[in-house]
Structure formats: C-alpha cells, structure tokens
Design an enzyme around this catalytic site. Structure first.
Site, mmCIF file in Angstrom:
data_model
loop_
_atom_site.group_PDB
_atom_site.id
_atom_site.type_symbol
_atom_site.label_atom_id
_atom_site.label_comp_id
_atom_site.label_asym_id
_atom_site.label_seq_id
_atom_site.Cartn_x
_atom_site.Cartn_y
_atom_site.Cartn_z
ATOM 1 N N ASP A 162 6.552 2.789 2.216
ATOM 2 C CA ASP A 162 5.544 1.811 1.833
ATOM 3 C C ASP A 162 4.177 2.372 1.496
ATOM 4 O O ASP A 162 3.255 1.605 1.268
ATOM 5 C CB ASP A 162 5.372 0.773 2.955
ATOM 6 C CG ASP A 162 6.380 -0.359 2.848
ATOM 7 O OD1 ASP A 162 6.908 -0.567 1.741
ATOM 8 O OD2 ASP A 162 6.636 -1.011 3.861
ATOM 9 N N CYS A 163 4.016 3.692 1.503
ATOM 10 C CA CYS A 163 2.699 4.221 1.147
ATOM 11 C C CYS A 163 2.854 5.641 0.617
ATOM 12 O O CYS A 163 3.928 6.232 0.679
ATOM 13 C CB CYS A 163 1.751 4.201 2.344
ATOM 14 S SG CYS A 163 2.195 5.366 3.651
ATOM 15 N N CYS B 95 -6.913 12.116 12.160
ATOM 16 C CA CYS B 95 -5.812 11.868 11.223
ATOM 17 C C CYS B 95 -6.328 11.229 9.935
ATOM 18 O O CYS B 95 -7.012 10.207 9.981
ATOM 19 C CB CYS B 95 -4.772 10.961 11.861
ATOM 20 S SG CYS B 95 -3.443 10.544 10.726
ATOM 21 N N ASP C 254 -8.677 -0.814 -34.314
ATOM 22 C CA ASP C 254 -8.012 -0.963 -35.598
ATOM 23 C C ASP C 254 -8.358 -2.368 -36.097
ATOM 24 O O ASP C 254 -8.767 -3.223 -35.309
ATOM 25 C CB ASP C 254 -6.506 -0.798 -35.368
ATOM 26 C CG ASP C 254 -5.703 -1.044 -36.622
ATOM 27 O OD1 ASP C 254 -6.222 -0.810 -37.714
ATOM 28 O OD2 ASP C 254 -4.543 -1.472 -36.489
ATOM 29 N N ASP D 214 -8.779 4.840 14.120
ATOM 30 C CA ASP D 214 -7.891 5.355 13.080
ATOM 31 C C ASP D 214 -7.073 4.234 12.454
ATOM 32 O O ASP D 214 -7.021 4.081 11.232
ATOM 33 C CB ASP D 214 -6.958 6.414 13.670
ATOM 34 C CG ASP D 214 -5.948 6.898 12.648
ATOM 35 O OD1 ASP D 214 -6.359 7.507 11.656
ATOM 36 O OD2 ASP D 214 -4.741 6.623 12.829
#
Length: 764
Positions: free
Chosen positions: A20-21, A415, A459, A741
């Site tokens: 998940d990360c 960490c 363009d 943390d």
C-alpha cells in the site's frame, strides 16, 4: 530471438496483497532483485502488482512467491501483462500511401497537428527508498477490525487495558508481567517480518527498529512503555492502511462504472452475457438509462449520451449512427445498437486506469531524491543511536539504562517512513483526482514538469479551434466555382484532415461529383497533388501555390481579403494555372479565450504555433489574446519550441498524433482528445474533455500537488527534527517517539488525501 538467454526469460506477474505504499514496494523490490535470473522488476502500488522477467533455469517462480510471502505479503499469480499492440498505420482509404507526408500535406492547409509524446516516459528507478510497513488492503464489505491487522490492534489493546487494570487492582509485579505479555504478543509478528527482511539483505526497516526498541525496553525494565509502543505502532499501521485504501478507491470506482453484463443481439434475438466477454464486432443493445458496456460505434439509433464518467463533461451529447461511444457512458434517451470495437481490457476506462497505475512508475525527481536521502539517513540514525547509548556512559559515566532508553527512543523517532511516503502519497492522490476530472498525467515526473510550466504552446486546428472548418467562400478565377470545388475534392478524397473533409462536404452539399484523383500524393508541408481527367491538380496555401502558377492582382487582392478576415485559403492549381480559391473558417472553441485568460492569471504565457498564413494566425490569436507564430513548417515548430524553452519550461498542447517533433521537443506534451487511443497513449498527459480550459486546470492540479509535497516534507522533517532533539535530551520517551513517528506518517497521508477533493477546474 537474439540469444538463448532471451529464449529462457519469461515475463511473469503477481497480485500482491498488502502493498500500500512506496516503502512496501521498495521492500519487495529489494528482496526479489537479489535473486539470480530476475530482471526488469516493476511494481505498481496503485494496482498492487509485481511484474518481472524471470529465467526459471536459475530461479523458480515459486521461489519468488516464497520470498515475497516471507516479508508478510500475499501473492496471487496473474496473467503476464499484455503487450500493447502496435498502432495501425493511418489509412485514408484512397488507395495510396500518404504516410508522414499526409500529416504535413496542408501545412499549407494548417496540418500542424502532428504531435507525439514528450520526454516523460521515464522508467522506474532502481533504488526505491527505505523499506517500511506492510499494509493490508481492507476487502470490500469487510471492516478494518475484521482484518489481521485490526485483530492485532484489538488484542494488544485488550491486553494493555488488562495490564493497567491489573496495576490498579492487584500489584506492580503482576502488572509488569501483563505488560510483558502484551508487548511480546504484539511484537512477535513485527519481529518475524523484520528478520525476514534482514535475511534478504534489508536490515534497516521500521519493523527491525520496533523489534529492537521493544526488546531493549523490556531488558531495561520499561515493560509498560514497550507494550504501549507496540500498541501505538499497530494502530498506526491500521490507520495508514485505511488511508492508503482511500487513495486507491477513487481509481477502483472508475472500473465499477462499466456494467458487469451486456445485452448481445444476434440473428434478431437478444441474450445477456458477461460484459468482460464481449468480442469485437458483436452488436449490443443499450436501453435508455443503461450504461454502455464497451467502446464502439452506434450502428442504429440516435440518443443523448452522458459521457461524464469518461470525459467529466456533464452535458449529454446527441449521437447517431457512426458516432463513437465509450464504455461507462450513460444512454439517456432512446435505445441504441452499438457495434463493439474494443475488448473489455482495451476500453477507454480500462486504459485510463491502467495508465494511471503505470504512471506510479514514472517517479518525480523529488521522489528519487528523497529515496536516495533515506538510504543515507537511516544508517546515520542507527549510528547516532549507538553513539547515544555508548558514549555518555563510557566517556562521562552516564547511567546505562537512561542512555540506552534515549537511544531506543531515538531509533523510533528517526524512522523516515513519513518522509519516504510524503511524495508518492501526494502523487497517487493527484493522479486519482486528475483521472476523475478528465486530466490524465502520466506519473510524478509529469506532474513536477507541469507545475513548472511557464509557457504553453498551442497547436491551432483541433486544439484552440474546434477542428471543424466550413467552406465559407469559393472564388472563381480560371474555372467556374463547381469545377474548382470538384478538382479540390478529387485530391482531398480519402484524407481525414478537417480542411479536406470541409471541401468534400461542400462538394456533396452542392451535388458536385467527388471522384478520387489518380497518382494522389502529399507534399510534406506544402499541399497535395494528383490528376483527374488528365488535369494536373495542386491544392495548397497561396504562398506555395505561387511557386506553381502566377497570381494576378485580382487573385492577390482576394487572398489578402480572405486572410485578413481570419480565413484559411486553399489555392487550386489546374495544369499550371490558378483555377480558384477556397476560403475556410475554423472558429475558436467557446472556452479558448477564457482558457488563455486563466493561464495569464497563473503567470503562464500562451503562444499559438500554426502552419497557417500570418494574417489568419494574427486574426485568431488577436481574438483570443495570445501571442502567435505563423507559417511554420514542421521543423520550424521544433525550432520555435526550443527557443521558447530557453525562457521557461514549455508545455506543448496538440491532438496527440504519434511521434511528432513539436510535442517531443517540449518539456511536456499534452494531447487533446476525448479518450481516444492517440490521446491516451502518445503524450505525457491528456485532457479528456477536449476543453482548452483544462490546460489551466492541469497546471493548477500539478502546482497543488507540488505544494502538497512540500508541505509533507516540512511536516515529516520538522517533526523528526523536534523529537530527535527532545529524545536525546530525555524530554520525550518511547511512547511519545512512536506516537510522533506514527503521527507524522498519518498527517502526511491525510494531507495528501486532501488532493482527492481538489477542484482543478476552479480558478483562483
């Protein structure tokens, strides 16, 4: 097959549960890359997939699965990723090959829309930051407390509460052992993952730090804090997993827009089938109120189609026989029969989802820097913690238990998980938001480039203008009007360019026969030529036509009058003499002027690059309020882009035709197009609503994402800096360290999720 080794290598793919990360991806990448015979490792956090090339004579595929499983992730084999089919060569149906020249055919006709993709096709880096937590995606219909992580939080929470009750009701000794039990039960699964990661060469993980800190706390008698730290860590993991799942949910919701079933009509009878099993060429019946089950073309019926799921455009469009429709769109009015043109895995929504998932691999420079920083930072923190534990007691006679305790707190607060996920979390949220709002950005590197954009080069045909010109006037000079149109239509037959279609439409509207010219060919950047009834024909801009025939005063006056009025002029030459002039007008899009104003408000210059004549370019640019460069050959556009790039990063906006030099020369190339193959595949980004204002929206989204990233980095580093100092000085302990943390990680993720609610279309 060049070598025997290549013959033995096979591309394999797995679904990885719990990834998940970016830290999760880094851990898996680091583990499998070390195995012999493994190469080309690619991980997509958004789709939770692992893809790699494997030589099974050196490592078996089940060894890959065992290694990933040892890290705490679940693997399920998936089919290998399908190689993208090459785009078919453009066919005009005229029996001859126009090739690249056809794209340039009327540079005279303003065929200045042939663009390819930019530079953002950047592969994933080898070094993916620091390993981190294992997150478990909550399955649909399952609450967080029913997952393994949720049960661990509840069990450790109950044990911790029981230990506190024991402390109040019984004795300190009994409570101590209750805290030890709560700590051990909570830390065992964490320790198992920590040693598994260390076994594959990744000792510096948050799991290892948690294991060391909890064990050390028990050794020095701080059982209560050790148990609390383990509990808070488990809570943090659950919160991070829930937040990550929310970021992924917005993309999963796109896939759910496509209906699961479809009504197939065969031999006058209908039957219901699985939409995923629809085959190209089948006819499906779409009733009023139904979602269209596949990309295709209407074969019968007329109805209003709500394409908001695909393009974000809420106003239904009336479509009839031959018009393209997209899977997930809603049929609002009448029954339709649709011929399937794309298999389920190739429909527009599936392609958007796949491209957004793959975009995770195009990592932003900021993200790569953070990863490199983390690989140095983590060992440095461990070294600092060792010094804190040893130097004061050995050199100054400090108390061992005090300084070991402070060193353990330092390990936890040090960490860098929050820092590592600060960039990818914001990028994932921005990509999801963009996809839902019709803004496709292919990765973090594109988002970062878009945020720096200082000049947007547009363009003209099909971008600033609607791309649907109409013949407004035919000037007869050497031949009558009908003959002028007939000759022009003959060499334009088979071309799909809007100006060519306008000339053919004029011929059909006036019952003028349309016959294909023989020996038709496109002259790069000049025009088209061919032969009809032994008459040599050339159609192109007046400046190129004058090389083939003389223009008298009346002809020059007519050209000046038409071009001053902002019209595109095509000169028709027959057997070396000027036969007449055809004037066409392509009106600017309704939102073009507002888009230029929004870009100006953002501090971004706008420049129109066109192959059309100077007068027409000036008329269009003047009405929109932007700079312009006209009469540009394809090579001139590249030169113009490079000149602009000396002043500021340039975004080039075109129609996404493959491999065009202008888009390739720009810092970032963006395609206009409502979900077409070209728009989705060839450029760095695409605006699926085909609205010019969405260019400003794309820049706003990119800038918001970069602002979010900067805020995340400040949050992560700021909290670390404060608590590193307070931990060393003894003001904060273990439980505050882990709370800080985890708190930093949750704050960073929550801040990134704010991008999911960002309205890129809102100016100001």
């Amino acid at each position: 097959m060049a070598t025997a080794a290549k013959t033995e290598t096979e591309t394999l793919s797995w679904k990885v549960g719990g990834m998940d990360c970016a830290s999760c991806a880094a851990k898996i990448r680091g583990a499998v890359e070390r195995l012999p015979g493994v190469s080309e490792v690619r991980l997509s956090v958004m789709s939770e997939t692992l893809t790699l090339a494997l030589d099974e004579s050196r490592t078996r595929r089940d060894a890959i699965e065992k290694r990933v499983a040892s890290l705490g992730y679940k693997t399920t084999r998936a089919s290998a990723p399908r190689a993208a089919a090459p785009e078919p060569e453009a066919s005009c149906g005229c029996g001859h090959d126009h090739g690249p020249a056809d794209k340039a055919h009327g540079e005279a006709h303003e065929h200045d829309r042939d663009h390819g993709h930019g530079k953002a096709k950047v592969g994933a880096d080898d070094g993916h930051g620091l390993p981190g937590h294992v997150h478990e995606r909550t399955p649909d219909g399952v609450s967080w407390y029913q997952t393994a992580k949720g049960r661990l939080v509840l069990s450790t929470g109950v044990l911790l509460a029981g230990a506190w009750l024991t402390k109040l009701a019984l004795s300190e000794t009994a409570a101590y052992w209750a805290f030890v039990a709560a700590c051990v039960i909570g830390v065992v699964p964490v320790a198992r993952r920590a040693f598994a990661a260390a076994a594959v060469g990744q000792p510096f993980t948050i799991e290892m730090l948690m294991t060391i800190a909890a064990t050390g706390a028990l050794v020095i008698g701080a059982a209560e804090e050790a148990a609390l730290v383990v509990f808070l860590f488990a809570v943090g993991e659950v919160l991070e997993g829930v937040a990550a799942d929310r970021a992924r949910a917005s993309i999963r919701a796109l896939g759910e827009l496509v209906p699961k079933t479809a009504i197939v009509e065969e031999s006058g009878e209908t039957r219901q089938v699985d939409a995923a099993a629809l085959a190209v060429g089948q006819i499906v019946l779409v009733r009023p109120g139904d979602r269209i089950p596949a990309d295709g073309a209407i074969s019968d019926g007329v109805s209003g189609i709500d394409e908001s799921p695909v393009t974000g455009e809420s106003v239904p469009k009336t479509k009839g026989v031959g018009d393209q429709v997209y899977a997930g769109s809603v049929n609002r009015e009448a029954a339709l029969r649709v011929r399937v043109e794309k298999a389920a895995e190739d429909n527009t929504i599936a392609r958007i989802i796949r491209l957004v998932e793959e975009a995770q691999e195009a990592r932003a420079p900021t993200e790569r820097f953070i990863d490199r920083f983390s690989r140095i930072y983590m060992p440095a923190i461990v070294g600092l913690a060792i010094l804190v534990a040893l130097v004061p007691p050995l050199a100054f006679g400090g108390d061992w238990s005090v300084w070991i305790y402070r060193a353990l707190a330092l390990l936890l607060i040090g960490c860098p998980c929050a820092l590592v996920i600060s960039v990818p979390a914001s990028i994932a949220a921005a990509l999801s938001t963009g996809a839902r709002q019709g803004l496709l950005l292919k990765g973090g590197v594109v988002i970062e480039a878009a945020a720096r954009t200082g000049i947007v080069a547009f363009d003209k045909t099909g971008t600033l203008t609607a791309g649907e010109p109409r013949v407004t006037e035919v000037v007869s000079l050497g031949r009558d009007e009908r003959k002028v149109v007939e000759l022009a239509a003959a060499v334009e037959t088979g071309s799909s360019h809007p100006l060519a279609l306008a000339i053919i439409a004029r011929a059909k509207a006036h019952a003028i026969p349309v016959r294909a010219a023989s020996n038709a060919a496109a002259l790069a950047g000049k025009g088209v030529m061919g032969m009809l009834d032994s008459v040599d024909i050339f159609v192109g801009a007046p400046r190129h036509a004058r090389e083939r025939a003389s223009f008298d005063a009346a002809a020059l006056e007519a050209v000046e009058r038409l071009e001053t009025a902002g019209k595109t002029v095509a000169a028709v030459i027959a057997d070396g003499a000027l036969a007449g002039l055809i004037a066409l007008r392509d009106e600017p899009r309704e939102d073009a002027a507002a888009a230029i104003a929004e870009l100006k408000a953002l501090g971004v210059r706008s420049v129109m690059l066109t192959g059309d004549n100077a007068r027409t370019g000036a008329a269009i640019a003047g009405s929109l309020g932007l700079e312009h460069k006209a009469e540009l050959m394809p090579d001139d556009k590249v030169t113009a882009i490079k000149e602009l790039a000396r002043e500021a990063p340039v975004m080039m906006v075109g129609d996404g035709i493959n491999d065009a030099p202008a888009l390739a020369a720009a810092t970032i190339g963006v395609a206009m197009g409502s979900g077409t193959d070209v728009a989705l595949e060839t450029a760095d980004g695409a605006v699926l609503k085909s609205r010019v204002r969405d260019i400003a929206a794309m820049i706003r989204l990119a800038r918001a994402a970069m602002g979010n990233i900067r805020a995340n980095i400040v949050i992560a580093l700021g909290l670390k800096a404060v608590f590193l100092v307070t931990s060393v000085l003894g003001y904060t302990g273990l439980w505050v360290a882990i709370l800080a943390d985890t708190g930093a990680t949750v704050l960073v993720t929550a801040n990134a999720l704010r991008l999911l609610r960002f309205n890129a279309g809102k100016a100001g």
